[in-house]
Scaffold this active site. Structure first.
Site, PDB file in Angstrom:
ATOM      1  N   ASN A  44      46.706  40.987  37.188  1.00  0.00           N
ATOM      2  CA  ASN A  44      47.452  39.788  37.553  1.00  0.00           C
ATOM      3  C   ASN A  44      48.899  40.139  37.833  1.00  0.00           C
ATOM      4  O   ASN A  44      49.430  41.124  37.331  1.00  0.00           O
ATOM      5  CB  ASN A  44      47.390  38.731  36.452  1.00  0.00           C
ATOM      6  N   CYS A  45      49.541  39.339  38.679  1.00  0.00           N
ATOM      7  CA  CYS A  45      50.984  39.426  38.839  1.00  0.00           C
ATOM      8  C   CYS A  45      51.560  38.159  38.212  1.00  0.00           C
ATOM      9  O   CYS A  45      51.007  37.640  37.242  1.00  0.00           O
ATOM     10  CB  CYS A  45      51.383  39.585  40.298  1.00  0.00           C
ATOM     11  N   TYR A  46      52.654  37.629  38.737  1.00  0.00           N
ATOM     12  CA  TYR A  46      53.329  36.497  38.104  1.00  0.00           C
ATOM     13  C   TYR A  46      52.477  35.226  38.142  1.00  0.00           C
ATOM     14  O   TYR A  46      52.446  34.460  37.189  1.00  0.00           O
ATOM     15  CB  TYR A  46      54.664  36.263  38.814  1.00  0.00           C
TER      16      TYR A  46
END
Length: 515
Positions: free
Chosen positions: A458-460
């Protein structure tokens, strides 16, 4: 080849964002400390502000390279190697420093400090050692090296008598020699690379306000691919974003320059031009203009429900700087709207730079806090309300005109059917376990089942999933049954826009996959 490059870019994008997220927190704390240090504050608050500011500026801002190294190495490593990758990250960083310093000493390559210390020599002090000054590029390079090596050779098996040295221990042995070789080679290569970087910086700085327009425009155009981190991260933390000498110390990157100016607010007589990259109305006024245009162009009978969807997205953008929940409502629906949005985004940065607003903000919270950090004669904060209104109106009229002129079926404009408005309402709160549990099986089913998921990170705001067989993916399930703000389909690389609770969603999916 293209697929492999996209996968690598996606993984690196996620890895690079992890250390940066902590920088955002550091920036807010340092901004508060800077206010406590202002001349009109009592001595007690000044002492507290100075104490905390000096700790964070030296312990966090001054050590960005090693933080990037360990953060990237850990983020790139497979789950079972993450702890070892973190250890190898710091070891590799230290080995590089000692090897680089030893080679410079051996070859009489150590530069002599001048009136301004080592500035201008291409060398600097890191952890008390004089080495080639690579800044955060060193941490990024070594972090990638460790992450790749651990993943590639972490399964090395040796004879049973040598078994204590297999796996990541063997990787460590390989890294020792690779790092020493790299430390030697960089003493010859980096000066050339540094001259190229300086040339790029010189070209960028001479482009004036147009440079800020193109930065904003490209920032939004790269968002659908999840590659916008590649644009702003170097500008924020490397010489590509500017170089300045503040209080006798050289600072590289727009964000580092801003923090250094915060720490020396009483002695700053002019703001560095790079602050223009940090004065961003993109999550403050532009979402308001977009949301109001979508609401206004919706059918009257749908506006109440449309508002219930839009208001949380605007709050999320203003409070947390996360604009994807709103932007993905129209991104894939109309490329024309997205292109227009990118232009307005760039124009907002151009206007901000032309009139000289020079304080850092990308959320409403730090806009309010940072407005008190410098006198208005330097930061031009009095222009903020004016530009706020202008940019919001620009976005509103552009969106309203295009939606009506092109008859774009945005939210609430389609032939009325209740199911068309049964969209997930993005929340400003992190997703709770109970709401995630009901989604986990649905997400996995939409991705083709447990066995079809090769990797998930995942990113932000996004789940980034690598799948084995794209024919098994059920977009109907992902788009209609999963609570998200949008789905990005790149064949074997699927992105699900979750929002601020994405990390918890990813953790629970991983638990489900391992159960």
């Amino acid at each position: 080849m293209k697929e492999k490059m996209m996968k690598s870019a996606s993984v690196f994008s996620k890895a690079i964002i992890q250390p940066v997220l902590f920088m955002a927190v550091t920036g807010i704390v340092l901004s508060i400390c800077a206010i406590l240090k202002l001349d009109f504050m009592p001595d007690f608050t000044k002492n507290i502000g100075n104490f905390v500011f000096n700790i964070l500026s030296g312990g966090m801002i001054g050590q960005l390279s090693v933080i990037f190294c360990v953060g990237i190495a850990t983020a790139l490593a497979k789950p079972k190697y993450k702890t070892d990758a973190a250890i190898l990250g710091i070891i590799t960083f230290l080995v590089f420093l000692y090897a680089n310093n030893s080679w410079l000493t051996l070859t009489n390559g150590l530069a002599e400090a001048g009136e301004f210390g080592l500035y201008g020599t291409g060398q600097g002090m890191v952890f008390g050692m004089q080495v080639v000054d690579m800044g955060v590029f060193l941490g990024i390079m070594l972090g990638c090296l460790v992450g790749v090596m651990v993943n590639k050779f972490g399964e090395i098996k040796l004879h049973k008598y040598l078994s204590p040295y297999e796996g990541t221990k063997s990787v460590y042995i390989i890294l020792i020699f690779l790092t020493i070789l790299l430390a030697i080679v960089t003493t010859y290569i980096w000066p050339v690379v540094n001259s190229i970087v300086e040339a790029v910086v010189a070209t960028t700085t001479t482009s004036g306000s147009l440079g800020f327009f193109f930065y904003g425009f490209l920032n939004r155009m790269l968002l659908p691919l999840g590659l916008h981190h590649f644009l702003w991260m170097p500008l924020f933390y490397t010489p590509l974003g500017g170089t300045a000498e503040i209080a006798g110390q050289m600072q590289n990157g727009a964000f580092n320059i801003w923090l250094a100016e915060l720490g020396n607010a009483s002695s700053i007589t002019s703001m560095h031009p790079s602050i223009g990259y940090l004065s961003n109305f993109g999550s403050i006024s532009l979402p308001i203009g977009i949301a109001f245009a979508l609401w206004k162009t919706a059918r009257p009978e749908n506006r109440k429900k449309v508002a219930s969807i839009l208001i949380p997205t605007v709050v999320t953008a203003f409070m947390a700087g996360v604009t994807e929940p709103l932007e993905f409502l129209f991104l894939f629906l109309s490329p024309v709207l997205w292109f227009a949005h990118a232009i307005v985004y760039g124009l907002s940065l151009l206007i901000t730079n032309l009139i000289g607003i020079s304080i850092q903000f990308d959320t409403g919270i730090n806009m309010i806090i940072n407005s008190f950090a410098f006198p208005t004669s330097l930061g031009k904060q009095y222009w903020i309300p004016v530009v706020f209104v202008i940019t919001a109106l620009m976005e509103y009229f552009v969106f309203r005109y295009l939606i009506i002129k092109l008859n774009i079926p945005t939210l609430g404009r389609e032939d009325i059917a209740e199911e068309h408005l049964d969209l997930p309402i993005p929340s400003t709160e992190a997703t709770t376990p109970s709401s995630v549990d009901s989604q986990v099986e649905t997400i996995v089913a939409g991705l083709g089942g447990k066995d079809n998921i090769a990797n998930i990170i995942n990113c932000y705001t996004r789940l980034r999933v690598d799948i084995k067989d794209e024919s098994k993916v059920d977009m109907g399930i992902l788009k209609n049954q999963v609570k998200s703000s949008g789905i990005v389909d790149k064949g074997k690389h699927i992105q699900i826009i979750i929002g601020l609770g994405v990390e918890k969603v990813r953790e629970q999916i991983e638990e489900y996959l391992n159960s």
